[in-house]
Write an enzyme that holds these catalytic residues in place. Structure first.
Site, PDB file in Angstrom:
ATOM      1  N   GLY A 131      -6.805  -0.949  -0.533  1.00  0.00           N
ATOM      2  CA  GLY A 131      -6.243  -2.065  -0.126  1.00  0.00           C
ATOM      3  C   GLY A 131      -5.477  -3.301  -1.158  1.00  0.00           C
ATOM      4  N   THR A 132      -5.200  -4.437  -0.659  1.00  0.00           N
ATOM      5  CA  THR A 132      -4.734  -5.278  -1.540  1.00  0.00           C
ATOM      6  C   THR A 132      -5.554  -5.717  -2.738  1.00  0.00           C
ATOM      7  OG1 THR A 132      -3.739  -6.276   0.550  1.00  0.00           O
ATOM      8  CG2 THR A 132      -3.855  -7.622  -1.341  1.00  0.00           C
ATOM      9  N   HIS A 147     -29.368 -27.767 -20.415  1.00  0.00           N
ATOM     10  CA  HIS A 147     -28.282 -28.223 -21.416  1.00  0.00           C
ATOM     11  C   HIS A 147     -27.939 -27.354 -22.546  1.00  0.00           C
ATOM     12  CE1 HIS A 147     -26.419 -31.337 -23.783  1.00  0.00           C
ATOM     13  NE2 HIS A 147     -27.317 -30.926 -24.882  1.00  0.00           N
TER      14      HIS A 147
HETATM   15  C1  LIG Z   1      -1.895 -11.498  -5.829  1.00  0.00           C
HETATM   16  C2  LIG Z   1      -3.126 -11.863  -5.050  1.00  0.00           C
HETATM   17  C3  LIG Z   1      -4.199 -12.137  -5.525  1.00  0.00           C
HETATM   18  C4  LIG Z   1      -5.460 -12.247  -4.860  1.00  0.00           C
HETATM   19  N1  LIG Z   1      -6.703 -12.731  -5.433  1.00  0.00           N
HETATM   20  C5  LIG Z   1      -7.855 -12.985  -4.808  1.00  0.00           C
HETATM   21  C6  LIG Z   1      -8.901 -13.278  -5.488  1.00  0.00           C
HETATM   22  O1  LIG Z   1      -8.919 -13.549  -6.578  1.00  0.00           O
HETATM   23  N2  LIG Z   1     -10.134 -13.638  -4.651  1.00  0.00           N
HETATM   24  C7  LIG Z   1     -10.148 -13.213  -3.307  1.00  0.00           C
HETATM   25  O2  LIG Z   1     -11.207 -13.411  -2.402  1.00  0.00           O
HETATM   26  N3  LIG Z   1      -8.997 -13.001  -2.596  1.00  0.00           N
HETATM   27  C8  LIG Z   1      -7.892 -12.910  -3.582  1.00  0.00           C
HETATM   28  N4  LIG Z   1      -6.581 -12.290  -2.763  1.00  0.00           N
HETATM   29  C9  LIG Z   1      -6.602 -11.920  -1.296  1.00  0.00           C
HETATM   30  C10 LIG Z   1      -7.269 -10.586  -1.173  1.00  0.00           C
HETATM   31  O3  LIG Z   1      -6.708  -9.503  -1.734  1.00  0.00           O
HETATM   32  C11 LIG Z   1      -7.294 -10.309   0.324  1.00  0.00           C
HETATM   33  O4  LIG Z   1      -7.723 -11.329   1.248  1.00  0.00           O
HETATM   34  C12 LIG Z   1      -8.196  -9.254   0.706  1.00  0.00           C
HETATM   35  O5  LIG Z   1      -7.680  -8.032  -0.063  1.00  0.00           O
HETATM   36  C13 LIG Z   1      -7.949  -8.758   2.197  1.00  0.00           C
HETATM   37  O6  LIG Z   1      -8.340  -7.422   2.473  1.00  0.00           O
HETATM   38  P1  LIG Z   1      -8.271  -6.940   3.972  1.00  0.00           P
HETATM   39  O7  LIG Z   1      -9.689  -6.189   4.182  1.00  0.00           O
HETATM   40  O8  LIG Z   1      -8.276  -7.690   4.973  1.00  0.00           O
HETATM   41  O9  LIG Z   1      -7.174  -5.849   3.838  1.00  0.00           O
HETATM   42  P2  LIG Z   1      -6.586  -5.062   2.669  1.00  0.00           P
HETATM   43  O10 LIG Z   1      -7.246  -5.047   1.295  1.00  0.00           O
HETATM   44  O11 LIG Z   1      -5.073  -5.688   2.555  1.00  0.00           O
HETATM   45  O12 LIG Z   1      -6.255  -3.694   3.020  1.00  0.00           O
HETATM   46  C14 LIG Z   1      -5.506  -3.151   4.319  1.00  0.00           C
HETATM   47  C15 LIG Z   1      -5.383  -1.663   4.098  1.00  0.00           C
HETATM   48  O13 LIG Z   1      -4.768  -1.195   5.507  1.00  0.00           O
HETATM   49  C16 LIG Z   1      -3.863  -0.346   5.190  1.00  0.00           C
HETATM   50  N5  LIG Z   1      -2.923  -0.312   6.572  1.00  0.00           N
HETATM   51  C17 LIG Z   1      -2.240  -1.302   6.916  1.00  0.00           C
HETATM   52  N6  LIG Z   1      -1.668  -0.975   8.028  1.00  0.00           N
HETATM   53  C18 LIG Z   1      -2.016   0.454   8.145  1.00  0.00           C
HETATM   54  C19 LIG Z   1      -1.835   1.347   9.177  1.00  0.00           C
HETATM   55  N7  LIG Z   1      -0.838   1.153  10.369  1.00  0.00           N
HETATM   56  N8  LIG Z   1      -2.144   2.655   9.031  1.00  0.00           N
HETATM   57  C20 LIG Z   1      -3.172   2.833   7.929  1.00  0.00           C
HETATM   58  N9  LIG Z   1      -3.469   2.002   7.170  1.00  0.00           N
HETATM   59  C21 LIG Z   1      -2.949   0.955   6.999  1.00  0.00           C
HETATM   60  C22 LIG Z   1      -3.187  -0.805   3.732  1.00  0.00           C
HETATM   61  O14 LIG Z   1      -2.556   0.077   3.287  1.00  0.00           O
HETATM   62  C23 LIG Z   1      -4.459  -1.480   3.194  1.00  0.00           C
HETATM   63  O15 LIG Z   1      -4.942  -0.463   2.332  1.00  0.00           O
HETATM   64  C24 LIG Z   1      -5.478 -12.093  -3.407  1.00  0.00           C
HETATM   65  C25 LIG Z   1      -4.495 -11.656  -2.857  1.00  0.00           C
HETATM   66  C26 LIG Z   1      -3.123 -11.495  -3.613  1.00  0.00           C
HETATM   67  C27 LIG Z   1      -2.031 -11.101  -2.829  1.00  0.00           C
END
Ligand SMILES: Cc1cc2nc3c(=O)[nH]c(=O)nc-3n(C[C@H](O)[C@H](O)[C@H](O)COP(=O)(O)OP(=O)(O)OC[C@H]3O[C@@H](n4cnc5c(N)ncnc54)[C@H](O)[C@@H]3O)c2cc1C
Ligand SMILES: NC(=O)c1ccc[n+]([C@@H]2O[C@H](COP(=O)([O-])OP(=O)(O)OC[C@H]3O[C@@H](n4cnc5c(N)ncnc54)[C@H](O)[C@@H]3O)[C@@H](O)[C@H]2O)c1
Length: 455
Positions: A38-39, A437
């Site tokens: 994911g993200t 420290h």
């Molecule tokens: C540029 C950036 C930097 C970041 N840096 C940080 C950081 O330093 N620290 C931090 O804590 N957070 C950070 N975040 C936030 C963090 O990345 C997200 O909060 C986190 O990844 C959320 O994860 P999630 O489990 O909700 O879903 P995600 O990791 O987004 O995963 C969702 C998955 O579901 C899949 N999916 C979606 N719809 C479907 C479907 N219909 N069928 C099958 N698969 C599907 C997608 O392809 C994806 O792989 C950052 C975000 C961004 C954009």
């Protein structure tokens, strides 16, 4: 095909949940339409923090004269090499997740887009899956405001594919994404302009913290246009041109690249939820209770898509809550979570619990202990004195209400306060502790000696 559990998405909650349920003997289906992990793994935390690290190396290399270190010759930044390093980190992590899921005999991985058919049925391509329980972990995506849809814009994802350093990067949005990218690309060598319609950067922070962040960016020659109204963009052949108003004055800037960093929207619109009884809120987030159950008790929503957190640690905590209620003796709840996060600008911003505005809004009588980073011996020695540390204390109970640290090491130092808040211990525990420290943390007991009433 029948499963005990169907998980949609391999994000920060779905992946560990699949492993955990499988270990407990459940037959699990997990569906992923994009890259495993994911993200966070592919286009969020991992790649951006790798870039932040390269940017800091470049900055220190170019700015160490005062420390008695000079470089004979030009410092070059090679974005292709930076990207290659990032790609290797991302690939290792994403492939590790893929392998872990595919190698598990209790987990069946489906590649494709999942859609609900009804409360117990999900389809992916030509497969129809039925689940006793279904877990939604579909994450979020960048919000693209309508006026920018026809411009050649970049997002956090496509910015990380660039191999040439932009000449002039225009960033719309002065939040986490905008500021992290703005500072890193400035340090790589781009000219950078930030436009935000709000009156300050990182507007969920105290006003003095936003002001200090603004100064840090200005010191690196980043142009910041707050209160930008009526922003109009037009696409040139090799440029994106903007006209806008700031407090009545018309401004024009021409950029080579445009990054949209204007918040995120949940991935909940195209997954067939209309075929279920799952309720969404007005912004499209899936409504959940404190155990992350949706309005359909056997369907859960975890991570960014439930609007209860927007960070990797909150998504992972969602997994911990669900897993503890289903499989563990100790039950956990969303209500126990204390909000915390960092923005990885340099120096970093770290925050836990409430800020001044939230305390005042709740009418809590509070005290504030604070120090500028300039008073921290270690920060002076490092030559990194920007920022401040602030801790809010409830006057009646001596419990810590929240803290904001902006400064060198803040992303690590804040954990002393986070742990004290989870322990529920009064602030006097940290005040009376002996810290090492010379560290940034050593000033926390000192500043807690003299908290002052919050007016
Ligand atoms: C540029 C950036 C930097 C970041 N840096 C940080 C950081 O330093 N620290 C931090 O804590 N957070 C950070 N975040 C936030 C963090 O990345 C997200 O909060 C986190 O990844 C959320 O994860 P999630 O489990 O909700 O879903 P995600 O990791 O987004 O995963 C969702 C998955 O579901 C899949 N999916 C979606 N719809 C479907 C479907 N219909 N069928 C099958 N698969 C599907 C997608 O392809 C994806 O792989 C950052 C975000 C961004 C954009
Ligand atoms: N370090 C981290 O943990 C980290 C890093 C990056 C992203 N994230 C996550 O990603 C989420 C999204 O980050 P983000 O920076 O995109 O959103 P954000 O909500 O933090 O900031 C968006 C900014 O864009 C401005 N804006 C919105 N629409 C605008 C418009 N049309 N014109 C001008 N300005 C506009 C807003 O005023 C705001 O300042 C965050 O909430 C965070 O959870 C976390």
């Amino acid at each position: 095909m029948k499963f005990d559990a169907i998980i949609i998405g391999t994000g920060q909650a779905g992946t560990p949940l699949a492993a955990s349920l499988a270990e407990n003997g459940q037959k699990v289906a997990i569906i992923e339409k994009g890259d495993f992990g994911g993200t966070c793994v592919n286009t969020g935390c991992t790649p951006t923090k790798a870039y932040v690290a390269s940017a800091r190396r470049a900055f220190i290399t170019k700015n160490s004269q005062e420390h008695g270190v000079t470089i004979d010759g030009e410092v070059k930044v090679n974005l292709r090499a930076i990207k290659r390093r990032k790609d290797q980190l991302v690939q290792k992590s994403s492939e590790g997740i893929k392998k872990m899921l595919e190698d598990n005999k209790n987990i069946q991985v489906f590649r494709g887009e999942a859609k609900f058919k009804d409360d117990h049925t999900v389809t992916v391509d030509n497969n129809t899956l039925q689940g006793e329980k279904i877990y939604i972990n579909t994450g979020s995506r960048p919000n693209i405001p309508a006026p920018y849809k026809n411009l050649n814009y970049y997002t956090n994802k496509t910015m990380l594919e660039l191999e040439e350093i932009p000449e002039h990067l225009v960033v719309i949005g002065g939040g986490y994404v905008g500021l992290e990218f703005a500072q890193m690309f400035r340090r790589f060598g781009s000219k950078v302009s930030i436009l935000d319609r709000g009156d300050r950067l990182m507007k969920q922070e105290d006003a003095d913290v936003s002001e200090a962040i603004l100064q840090i960016l200005k010191d690196e020659d980043i142009q910041v246009y707050l209160n930008s109204e009526d922003i109009k963009g037009s696409q040139g052949q090799n440029s994106v041109n903007f006209s806008f108003n700031v407090n009545g004055a018309e401004k024009n800037i021409n950029g080579s690249h445009l990054l949209l960093a204007t918040g995120r929207v949940p991935n909940t619109a195209n997954i067939g939820l209309e075929n279920t009884s799952v309720d969404l809120d007005k912004k499209g987030y899936i409504k959940v209770n404190e155990e992350l159950q949706t309005s359909v008790p056997h369907i859960y929503a975890l991570g960014d898509c439930n609007g209860e957190g927007a960070f990797t640690h909150t998504s992972y905590n969602d997994f911990e809550i669900v897993e503890s209620n289903l499989l563990q003796h100790k039950k956990r709840s969303l209500l126990e979570r204390i909000p915390c996060y960092a923005a990885f600008i340099d120096p970093p911003l770290a925050r836990v619990g409430m800020n001044e505005a939230e305390i005042k809004e709740k009418g809590i009588k509070a005290k504030l202990a604070s120090r500028p980073m300039g008073k921290v011996a270690r920060a002076q020695e490092m030559g990194e004195t920007s920022g401040m540390m602030k801790i809010y204390i409830e006057a009646e109970t001596d419990k810590i209400l929240g803290a904001t640290f902006l400064g060198t090491g803040a992303d690590e130092v804040i954990h002393a306060v986070i742990d004290a808040m989870y322990a529920g211990t009064p602030y006097t525990t940290i005040r009376d502790a002996v810290h090492i420290h010379p560290t940034v943390s050593e000033l926390i007991p000192t500043m807690l000696e003299t908290p002052e009433d919050l007016e």
